[in-house]
Structure formats: structure tokens, C-alpha cells
Design a protein around this motif. Structure first.
Motif, PDB file in Angstrom:
ATOM      1  N   VAL A   3       0.846  -1.190   0.000  1.00 13.42           N
ATOM      2  CA  VAL A   3       0.000   0.000   0.000  1.00 13.42           C
ATOM      3  C   VAL A   3       0.881   1.239   0.000  1.00 13.42           C
ATOM      4  O   VAL A   3       1.873   1.302   0.728  1.00 13.42           O
ATOM      5  CB  VAL A   3      -0.917   0.017   1.247  1.00 13.42           C
ATOM      6  CG1 VAL A   3      -1.708   1.325   1.319  1.00 13.42           C
ATOM      7  CG2 VAL A   3      -1.859  -1.180   1.227  1.00 13.42           C
ATOM      8  N   ILE A   4       0.546   2.191  -0.833  1.00 11.73           N
ATOM      9  CA  ILE A   4       1.233   3.483  -0.873  1.00 11.73           C
ATOM     10  C   ILE A   4       0.165   4.545  -0.645  1.00 11.73           C
ATOM     11  O   ILE A   4      -0.895   4.503  -1.270  1.00 11.73           O
ATOM     12  CB  ILE A   4       1.896   3.700  -2.244  1.00 11.73           C
ATOM     13  CG1 ILE A   4       2.914   2.593  -2.503  1.00 11.73           C
ATOM     14  CG2 ILE A   4       2.561   5.072  -2.326  1.00 11.73           C
ATOM     15  CD1 ILE A   4       2.884   2.065  -3.892  1.00 11.73           C
ATOM     16  N   SER A   5       0.449   5.491   0.235  1.00 14.17           N
ATOM     17  CA  SER A   5      -0.554   6.536   0.487  1.00 14.17           C
ATOM     18  C   SER A   5       0.114   7.853   0.820  1.00 14.17           C
ATOM     19  O   SER A   5       1.272   7.887   1.254  1.00 14.17           O
ATOM     20  CB  SER A   5      -1.486   6.114   1.633  1.00 14.17           C
ATOM     21  OG  SER A   5      -0.770   5.981   2.838  1.00 14.17           O
ATOM     22  N   GLY A   6      -0.629   8.908   0.621  1.00 11.79           N
ATOM     23  CA  GLY A   6      -0.133  10.235   0.968  1.00 11.79           C
ATOM     24  C   GLY A   6      -0.678  11.284   0.022  1.00 11.79           C
ATOM     25  O   GLY A   6      -1.354  10.973  -0.967  1.00 11.79           O
ATOM     26  N   ALA A   7      -0.394  12.540   0.355  1.00 11.34           N
ATOM     27  CA  ALA A   7      -0.732  13.634  -0.554  1.00 11.34           C
ATOM     28  C   ALA A   7       0.205  13.575  -1.757  1.00 11.34           C
ATOM     29  O   ALA A   7       1.248  12.904  -1.714  1.00 11.34           O
ATOM     30  CB  ALA A   7      -0.592  14.971   0.169  1.00 11.34           C
ATOM     31  N   ALA A   8      -0.160  14.249  -2.830  1.00  7.46           N
ATOM     32  CA  ALA A   8       0.601  14.140  -4.080  1.00  7.46           C
ATOM     33  C   ALA A   8       2.083  14.440  -3.870  1.00  7.46           C
ATOM     34  O   ALA A   8       2.960  13.724  -4.374  1.00  7.46           O
ATOM     35  CB  ALA A   8       0.009  15.080  -5.131  1.00  7.46           C
ATOM     36  N   ALA A   9       2.365  15.483  -3.100  1.00  7.65           N
ATOM     37  CA  ALA A   9       3.763  15.887  -2.905  1.00  7.65           C
ATOM     38  C   ALA A   9       4.557  14.857  -2.109  1.00  7.65           C
ATOM     39  O   ALA A   9       5.792  14.825  -2.194  1.00  7.65           O
ATOM     40  CB  ALA A   9       3.827  17.238  -2.204  1.00  7.65           C
ATOM     41  N   GLY A  10       3.857  14.024  -1.351  1.00  9.31           N
ATOM     42  CA  GLY A  10       4.542  13.051  -0.517  1.00  9.31           C
ATOM     43  C   GLY A  10       4.644  11.667  -1.131  1.00  9.31           C
ATOM     44  O   GLY A  10       5.238  10.758  -0.533  1.00  9.31           O
ATOM     45  N   LEU A  11       4.060  11.485  -2.300  1.00 10.21           N
ATOM     46  CA  LEU A  11       4.114  10.175  -2.949  1.00 10.21           C
ATOM     47  C   LEU A  11       5.488   9.964  -3.586  1.00 10.21           C
ATOM     48  O   LEU A  11       6.175  10.930  -3.946  1.00 10.21           O
ATOM     49  CB  LEU A  11       3.035  10.078  -4.036  1.00 10.21           C
ATOM     50  CG  LEU A  11       1.579  10.113  -3.563  1.00 10.21           C
ATOM     51  CD1 LEU A  11       0.641  10.159  -4.775  1.00 10.21           C
ATOM     52  CD2 LEU A  11       1.251   8.901  -2.689  1.00 10.21           C
ATOM     53  N   PRO A  12       5.902   8.702  -3.752  1.00 11.21           N
ATOM     54  CA  PRO A  12       7.144   8.451  -4.483  1.00 11.21           C
ATOM     55  C   PRO A  12       7.067   9.068  -5.882  1.00 11.21           C
ATOM     56  O   PRO A  12       5.982   9.213  -6.453  1.00 11.21           O
ATOM     57  CB  PRO A  12       7.199   6.922  -4.551  1.00 11.21           C
ATOM     58  CG  PRO A  12       6.340   6.448  -3.429  1.00 11.21           C
ATOM     59  CD  PRO A  12       5.259   7.461  -3.274  1.00 11.21           C
ATOM     60  N   GLU A  13       8.207   9.414  -6.416  1.00  7.84           N
ATOM     61  CA  GLU A  13       8.258  10.103  -7.701  1.00  7.84           C
ATOM     62  C   GLU A  13       7.510   9.310  -8.783  1.00  7.84           C
ATOM     63  O   GLU A  13       7.705   8.099  -8.937  1.00  7.84           O
ATOM     64  CB  GLU A  13       9.714  10.313  -8.136  1.00  7.84           C
ATOM     65  CG  GLU A  13       9.840  11.174  -9.378  1.00  7.84           C
ATOM     66  CD  GLU A  13      11.297  11.473  -9.728  1.00  7.84           C
ATOM     67  OE1 GLU A  13      12.181  11.137  -8.919  1.00  7.84           O
ATOM     68  OE2 GLU A  13      11.523  12.029 -10.817  1.00  7.84           O
ATOM     69  N   GLY A  14       6.660  10.003  -9.507  1.00  6.24           N
ATOM     70  CA  GLY A  14       5.939   9.394 -10.621  1.00  6.24           C
ATOM     71  C   GLY A  14       4.608   8.768 -10.245  1.00  6.24           C
ATOM     72  O   GLY A  14       3.802   8.438 -11.124  1.00  6.24           O
ATOM     73  N   TYR A  15       4.347   8.594  -8.953  1.00  7.68           N
ATOM     74  CA  TYR A  15       3.138   7.871  -8.554  1.00  7.68           C
ATOM     75  C   TYR A  15       1.867   8.700  -8.730  1.00  7.68           C
ATOM     76  O   TYR A  15       0.799   8.142  -8.969  1.00  7.68           O
ATOM     77  CB  TYR A  15       3.255   7.352  -7.118  1.00  7.68           C
ATOM     78  CG  TYR A  15       3.943   6.007  -7.061  1.00  7.68           C
ATOM     79  CD1 TYR A  15       3.222   4.841  -6.804  1.00  7.68           C
ATOM     80  CD2 TYR A  15       5.305   5.887  -7.292  1.00  7.68           C
ATOM     81  CE1 TYR A  15       3.844   3.606  -6.775  1.00  7.68           C
ATOM     82  CE2 TYR A  15       5.938   4.663  -7.261  1.00  7.68           C
ATOM     83  CZ  TYR A  15       5.208   3.525  -7.002  1.00  7.68           C
ATOM     84  OH  TYR A  15       5.824   2.305  -6.980  1.00  7.68           O
ATOM     85  N   TYR A  16       1.963  10.016  -8.608  1.00  2.00           N
ATOM     86  CA  TYR A  16       0.751  10.809  -8.834  1.00  2.00           C
ATOM     87  C   TYR A  16       0.300  10.656 -10.290  1.00  2.00           C
ATOM     88  O   TYR A  16      -0.881  10.455 -10.571  1.00  2.00           O
ATOM     89  CB  TYR A  16       0.996  12.286  -8.506  1.00  2.00           C
ATOM     90  CG  TYR A  16      -0.224  13.136  -8.800  1.00  2.00           C
ATOM     91  CD1 TYR A  16      -1.356  13.038  -8.004  1.00  2.00           C
ATOM     92  CD2 TYR A  16      -0.245  14.006  -9.894  1.00  2.00           C
ATOM     93  CE1 TYR A  16      -2.484  13.789  -8.288  1.00  2.00           C
ATOM     94  CE2 TYR A  16      -1.369  14.763 -10.178  1.00  2.00           C
ATOM     95  CZ  TYR A  16      -2.485  14.653  -9.367  1.00  2.00           C
ATOM     96  OH  TYR A  16      -3.612  15.379  -9.652  1.00  2.00           O
ATOM     97  N   GLY A  17       1.244  10.747 -11.214  1.00  2.00           N
ATOM     98  CA  GLY A  17       0.908  10.555 -12.620  1.00  2.00           C
ATOM     99  C   GLY A  17       0.380   9.152 -12.900  1.00  2.00           C
ATOM    100  O   GLY A  17      -0.534   8.965 -13.692  1.00  2.00           O
ATOM    101  N   ARG A  18       0.934   8.174 -12.198  1.00  2.00           N
ATOM    102  CA  ARG A  18       0.481   6.795 -12.413  1.00  2.00           C
ATOM    103  C   ARG A  18      -0.948   6.600 -11.908  1.00  2.00           C
ATOM    104  O   ARG A  18      -1.744   5.904 -12.537  1.00  2.00           O
ATOM    105  CB  ARG A  18       1.423   5.826 -11.706  1.00  2.00           C
ATOM    106  CG  ARG A  18       2.813   5.751 -12.343  1.00  2.00           C
ATOM    107  CD  ARG A  18       3.683   4.755 -11.614  1.00  2.00           C
ATOM    108  NE  ARG A  18       3.157   3.401 -11.757  1.00  2.00           N
ATOM    109  CZ  ARG A  18       3.536   2.368 -11.017  1.00  2.00           C
ATOM    110  NH1 ARG A  18       4.439   2.542 -10.071  1.00  2.00           N
ATOM    111  NH2 ARG A  18       3.026   1.186 -11.224  1.00  2.00           N
ATOM    112  N   VAL A  19      -1.266   7.220 -10.784  1.00  2.00           N
ATOM    113  CA  VAL A  19      -2.606   6.999 -10.241  1.00  2.00           C
ATOM    114  C   VAL A  19      -3.655   7.720 -11.087  1.00  2.00           C
ATOM    115  O   VAL A  19      -4.766   7.197 -11.305  1.00  2.00           O
ATOM    116  CB  VAL A  19      -2.698   7.393  -8.748  1.00  2.00           C
ATOM    117  CG1 VAL A  19      -2.731   8.897  -8.552  1.00  2.00           C
ATOM    118  CG2 VAL A  19      -3.924   6.781  -8.104  1.00  2.00           C
ATOM    119  N   THR A  20      -3.332   8.899 -11.592  1.00  2.00           N
ATOM    120  CA  THR A  20      -4.322   9.593 -12.426  1.00  2.00           C
ATOM    121  C   THR A  20      -4.477   8.888 -13.781  1.00  2.00           C
ATOM    122  O   THR A  20      -5.566   8.882 -14.361  1.00  2.00           O
ATOM    123  CB  THR A  20      -3.941  11.066 -12.638  1.00  2.00           C
ATOM    124  OG1 THR A  20      -2.630  11.146 -13.208  1.00  2.00           O
ATOM    125  CG2 THR A  20      -3.978  11.834 -11.328  1.00  2.00           C
TER     126      THR A  20
END
Lengths: 189, 159
Positions: A3-20
Motif C-alpha cells: 500500500v502506498i498513500s499520501g498527498a501528491a507531494a509526498g508520494l514516491p516520484e511518478g506515482y501521482y501521474g500513475r494513479v491519475t
């Protein structure tokens, strides 16, 4: 799975783009929801710096599920877009109430699995429990969801205490409803 | 849903309201006096449709869910799963499992009966409601092109 969680700035690099991008594949391509898509990513006005994301990643590093958490003290999907689903109740604005939205667990690498079978997967159960736990860590005592009606069956069969806020409504051809989830007592479900 | 002739208490006549926790609270007697209307029914989507060349249907199990609501303000909302069962040569719909709702039943002093007791009492009430014909009519119209040539698996997911 992890499980990975957090606000966008706290996510591992690239994960915000991957989730969207994952959301675009699930909600737009697979489920046919009419949502805003840009450059292969599905985002809306509720994807803000304070928005919390929860993801489940499989052993191969593929995203197998995601959800979004919003504190109800700021605008959220139910309050701004679907307040009619609350059956006349004013949308909550309370630091102890969080909204759970964009919940999906669809493994694009699984063979010939139907959407319903996907909901029964271990990734779905893990994602739901992780979403509840993540909200609890941030002070949530209750969650309110905007979801397809089928999610209520999943939630309750996981042993999570939940009840609907009102009747489902057909919106853009999909039956959706709002559902209350009690965080206390559900964290160990 | 048909009401039963029963002496009403003041608790039975309390106006409907949504509580901050989202429940609509009312007594069992008041609940039974409120008609419910069919909203929608669906087949579970994990049914397997046969190839278009298949002839005849193999009917193992058909499952789905149905949604009902009152015309009151606020609305009572109830949903449950069903399955089509065959017994003694007759095909009939059966409720399958719990009733999901926004209802919390209370006693005459407006004390909650609790989620568990409410669930049991709602199941009893639903089983006296003649819901099968409405569901059958809706499902038959909605899925007419599929049901005439349908193979349904026993494999039911948890959604």
C-alpha cells in the motif's frame, strides 16, 4: 502487494501521474464515466495539494487499485456535485468526516476477470481496509462515499460497518449513491 | 407494502427526518405503514452469456440486486440481493442475504433497536412485500435480448 498513500507531494516520484492514469483507464475507458481527461490522466478540481491518495501495488509494481480521501472541511465531490444523494441532509463539514471517492481495484494484468470479479479480489479488500486506516490516521471517525451501488455489498461483506445515506440515483446512466462508513470498529475488520 | 391494523403510539407518528448519522429513524409499525416503490433491479454482471450460436439455455443460477424507496421526504431506501430458484417445477425469486438500508428502527420510546435487530426486522418486512413481480417485470424488459439465450454460471463474486 503493498500500500502506498499520501498527498501528491509526498508520494514516491511518478506515482501521482500513475494513479491519475490508472483512474483514466478504469473510470473512463472501462466504466465509461464522463470525466475530464488530459494527456491520459483523469483529474478534477478535488485533486488538490491536500488530497490524500491510497494505492495498492502488486508484486510486479503495477497499480492494482486506488482511492482518494478528502476532508469534508473543504469542498469535496459530494458537497459540490452530488449533494442530492444525502437525502436532504446538509453535506457534512467536519474534520472527523472524510470523503472516499474514486475507489477502484481493477487489475489490468489479470486474465479475463470481469469488473465484479475484480471487486472480490484481495486487492479490493486490501484497498478498502487501507483507505479506512489511512483516514483514521488523519483523524477520521466516519467516511462518506459517492460510489456505484455495488460498493455497499463489498463494504459490508468485508465486515466494515456502513449504511447508505439515501436511495441511489441514475446519473449519466450509472446508479450511484452515498454511503456512510464507520471508521471506529472497522479498522480491524 | 401493506400496512397492518395496529394501534399507533406517538412514536409511530413522529415526522420523518434524517439524523446527522444519515439514518432515518422510525418504529417498525411506522415503517410497515409506508409504501415502497421499485426503483431499479440489475443482474449481477458476472453472468456468462453463451456464444451467439448456442441453442437453448442452460440455467444454473441467476442472481442480482434490487433497489426500493419510499416516496416520503426524506426517503427510505432499501436494497437486497436476490436469486432465481427453482423448486417443485416453479421458478421464483428469493431474497438472498441481508437488506441494506438507511433505516434505523426504534422502539416506542425512540431508542435505537440497533443495526442487527433492524436488519432482521427489515428482512421479515421485505419477505411479506410482494416484490418479485416488479423485479421480474423490470429484469425481463431490461434484459429481454439476453435472457432468451442465457447461460449463467454459479460463480458469484462478492460485489
Amino acid at each position: 502487494m503493498r500500500v502506498i498513500s499520501g498527498a501528491a507531494a509526498g508520494l514516491p516520484e511518478g506515482y501521482y501521474g500513475r494513479v491519475t492514469h490508472y483512474r483514466q483507464r478504469v473510470f473512463v475507458e472501462q466504466l465509461g464515466w464522463r470525466l475530464q481527461v488530459q494527456d491520459g490522466s483523469e483529474t478534477d478540481q478535488f485533486d488538490r495539494p491536500d488530497t490524500v491518495y491510497v494505492m495498492v501495488e502488486d508484486e510486479a509494481g503495477n497499480i492494482a487499485g486506488c482511492s482518494r480521501l478528502l476532508q469534508t472541511t473543504r469542498p469535496y465531490l459530494l458537497s459540490e456535485v452530488f449533494p442530492q444523494l444525502l437525502n436532504g441532509l446538509a453535506p457534512p463539514s467536519d474534520a472527523s468526516v472524510w470523503e472516499l471517492s474514486r475507489f477502484a481495484a481493477m487489475d489490468f494484468n489479470a486474465r479475463a476477470a470481469t469488473p465484479l470479479a475484480q471487486f472480490a479480489s484481495s486487492a479490493t479488500a486490501l484497498l478498502m481496509r487501507a483507505s479506512v486506516a489511512c483516514a483514521a490516521e488523519r483523524g477520521a471517525q466516519r467516511l462518506i462515499t459517492v460510489s456505484p451501488v455495488g460498493i455497499e455489498r463489498l463494504i459490508r461483506r468485508l465486515g466494515i460497518q456502513a449504511h447508505r445515506a439515501g436511495p441511489p440515483m441514475i446519473i449519466d446512466g450509472h446508479a450511484i449513491f452515498a454511503c456512510w462508513i464507520e471508521v471506529k470498529g472497522s479498522e480491524d475488520a | 407494502m401493506n400496512s397492518r391494523t395496529r394501534r399507533q403510539s406517538s412514536g409511530d407518528r413522529a415526522p420523518l427526518a434524517v439524523s446527522p448519522d444519515g439514518y432515518v429513524r422510525l418504529t417498525t409499525t411506522a415503517f410497515r405503514a409506508i409504501p415502497l416503490t421499485h426503483l431499479l433491479s440489475e443482474l449481477d454482471a458476472d453472468v456468462s452469456l453463451p456464444p451467439s450460436t448456442a441453442s437453448g439455455a442452460t440455467l444454473a443460477s441467476i442472481v442480482g440486486y434490487t433497489e426500493w424507496a419510499s416516496q416520503t421526504t426524506p426517503a427510505l431506501s432499501l436494497g437486497w440481493d436476490w436469486r432465481i430458484a427453482t423448486a417443485a417445477g416453479r421458478v421464483r425469486y428469493q431474497r438472498d442475504g441481508e437488506v441494506r438500508s438507511n433505516v434505523m428502527l426504534v422502539d416506542a420510546r425512540r431508542r435505537d433497536l440497533g443495526a442487527l435487530a433492524t436488519g432482521v426486522l427489515l428482512c421479515v418486512a421485505i419477505d411479506t412485500l410482494e416484490w418479485e413481480q416488479s423485479v421480474d417485470h423490470y429484469i425481463s424488459n431490461r434484459y429481454a435480448c439476453h435472457l432468451s439465450n442465457l447461460t449463467v454460471t454459479e460463480n458469484r463474486s462478492s460485489l
